[in-house]
Design an enzyme around this catalytic site. Sequence first.
Site, PDB file in Angstrom:
ATOM      1  N   TYR A   1      29.569  20.827  55.860  1.00 37.49           N
ATOM      2  CA  TYR A   1      29.821  19.387  55.873  1.00 37.49           C
ATOM      3  C   TYR A   1      31.304  19.010  55.913  1.00 37.49           C
ATOM      4  CZ  TYR A   1      28.708  14.507  55.061  1.00 37.49           C
ATOM      5  OH  TYR A   1      28.548  13.151  55.224  1.00 37.49           O
TER       6      TYR A   1
ATOM      7  N   ASP B   1      43.337   8.221  59.377  1.00 35.27           N
ATOM      8  CA  ASP B   1      43.243   9.129  58.230  1.00 35.27           C
ATOM      9  C   ASP B   1      44.487   9.983  57.993  1.00 35.27           C
ATOM     10  OD1 ASP B   1      41.688  10.080  56.044  1.00 35.27           O
ATOM     11  OD2 ASP B   1      41.232  11.908  57.145  1.00 35.27           O
TER      12      ASP B   1
HETATM   13  C1  OXD Z   1      38.071  11.632  54.051  1.00 32.72           C
HETATM   14  C2  OXD Z   1      38.596  11.692  52.696  1.00 32.72           C
HETATM   15  O1  OXD Z   1      36.953  12.071  54.259  1.00 32.72           O
HETATM   16  O2  OXD Z   1      39.741  11.285  52.492  1.00 32.72           O
HETATM   17  O3  OXD Z   1      38.800  11.156  54.929  1.00 32.72           O
HETATM   18  O4  OXD Z   1      37.915  12.141  51.778  1.00 32.72           O
HETATM   19 MN    MN Z   2      40.790  10.828  54.260  1.00 32.37          MN
END
Ligand code: OXD
Ligand code: MN
Length: 654
Positions: free
Chosen positions: A259, A335
């Site tokens: 995952y 991210d």
């Molecule tokens: C992600 C996290 O999945 O920061 O981006 O946990």
């Molecule tokens: Mn993240």
Amino acid sequence: MPSLYVNLLRRSSGLWKAAHQLNRTPYILSLNARALSVIHGNLDSLSKPVKDFVEKNAELCKPANIHICDGTPEESKNLLNLLQNEGVLRPIKKYHNCWHAITDPKDVARVESKTVICTPSERDTRPILGKGVKGKLNQWMSPKEFEAAKNDRFPGAMKGRTMYVIPFSMGPVGSPLSKIGIQCTDSPYVVASMSIMTRVGTKVLDVLGEGEFVRCLHTLGQPLPMEKPPVNNWPCNPEKTLIAHVPASREIISFGSGYGGNSLLGKKCFALRIASCIARDEGWLAEHMLILGITNPKGEKKYVAAAFPSACGKTNLAMMNPTLPGYKVECVGDDIAWMRFDSNGVLRAINPECGFFGVAPGTSTKTNPNAMATITSNTVFTNVASTDDGGVFWEGLEDETPKGAKITTWLGVENWNKDMKTADGKKMLAAHPNSRFCTPARQCPTMDPAWESSEGVPISALIFGGRRPQGVPLVYEAFNWKHGVFVGAAMRSEATAAAEHTAKVVMHDPFAMRPFFGYNFGDYLRHWLSFEDKSGLKLPRIYHANWFLKDKNDKFVWPGFGENSRVIDWIIRRCMGEESAVETPIGYIPKEGALNFDGLDSPVSYKELFNVPKDFWQKEVQEIREYFNEQVNQDLPQEVADELKALEERVSKM
Ligand code: OXD
Ligand code: MN
């Protein structure tokens, strides 16, 4: 039928079941007796270092065969067919080329408790702590333990399975800011997801030549035949899961989980943990930050990068539709940011990824219309609920799901409704709180024209933030770089479902990097501080934002989402030299009237949004001090300790 497909079909779970029922070994296993077969691609076309790496992994893990990914659409189609035949993916009929996976419920999130960094000395990985203190900033593994853990897990771990070799580029292929990795994995779901999240294929090998790459080895840890059939056709080995990083050899090994960040090794493992070490060595920054561009009505465009812990709405912010008239916000990444000062001293950022692995619950046309538009094709959904009209569902989609549609939860409970309870009396959720969409970034309607530029976009401001229900104003500006580094170090936020924490507690999450540092946090701080001493750098200003302040009735006092453009607008105006701030003990806040509140749907109170309560900040200082003392101890740079002291003094004079 192409030979790849024949081989893929042989591995189907149906075949596994049939063979098992007959108490016979599946046919594919007989291949193990023979020499390794390469069923796709050519080992001899690989550079010597890549070939050696692949052969070594094959020798260790003993897969039935090897597939070298070329990144073509045909390969992707075959892979998806395979995953469908294996029962791992089901097509989502409502959308084009969209797929639904349900994992073993034991494999649903990053497992921080089983994630380690391996360095010769513990102090290279994390601060040395007082007796009996449990470290929260990285877990260390000695090289000896690492070898033992690897030898305990990996020999024969891929028996009966295909080992895929994924050549991938983090960042635009060939950009001087990009880096290359090779991931060997026995999970076709991982291949499909990596092909969305990173640039995969032969073109990467061409650019790599004989060059350096990050070595990534991943296995589900379930050689065939399995003792028991996998739950939800999702083989994994939670008892023995381990995600280990060796910064010195730029190596990642991951065992037992299929995952997300545990197995898509380009993401957190490479682009944050290993890359933060490379960045330290090469003088740049690898950060848990979104990147967005904002254009004002005069056509002036600036970029900011922002670090928020998981589940603070990073994806929503990165894709926001600004409510301020005449403004445009465009997304570079949601991210991770890799940032490097160029020869003119400008900080330039790239998004090393090319997909979004976003948290589904909470995403809706209201909160993030651009994400909703992105995910209607070529997307893999994991652990979301499904509807009987062939769609998907999660908490947040109530208003846009056809009335009367029957919902099946991620755990397979049919005819779900929100009042249902679990056996232990808790509210039954339709989708897992950490359920995800994995979708190509290029499909997002607001991608920035420069999102794949190889020189990166120029960054004017860095924003830190967190989910702080009390005491922390909507936005404040750090006094200078050093103070900004302190602000990043002192970040705290309510915990997240992206990891295994469950309770809502305010946790320290410095730089939003707590689970992602590749080396000692004290050294990381020193690395950040070092930029102040380098001449010729145009250091961006640093801010702290908090969209999550609540009033006494537990109601948010700021509307958030597109309205956050008002905060970014002020930040940009400040960066352009506007005198629109007043000093407080914690930093500069907007002067009353400086933040554009025109046209807000409901009135907000400046006083409420920019309150800096003395008693709260006195406690906050104590919390930060305790955390630094306990968790960073001797490794805390003096400059950061001095900033804390200075904050304490300013607060005491309030
Ligand atoms: C992600 C996290 O999945 O920061 O981006 O946990
Ligand atoms: Mn993240």
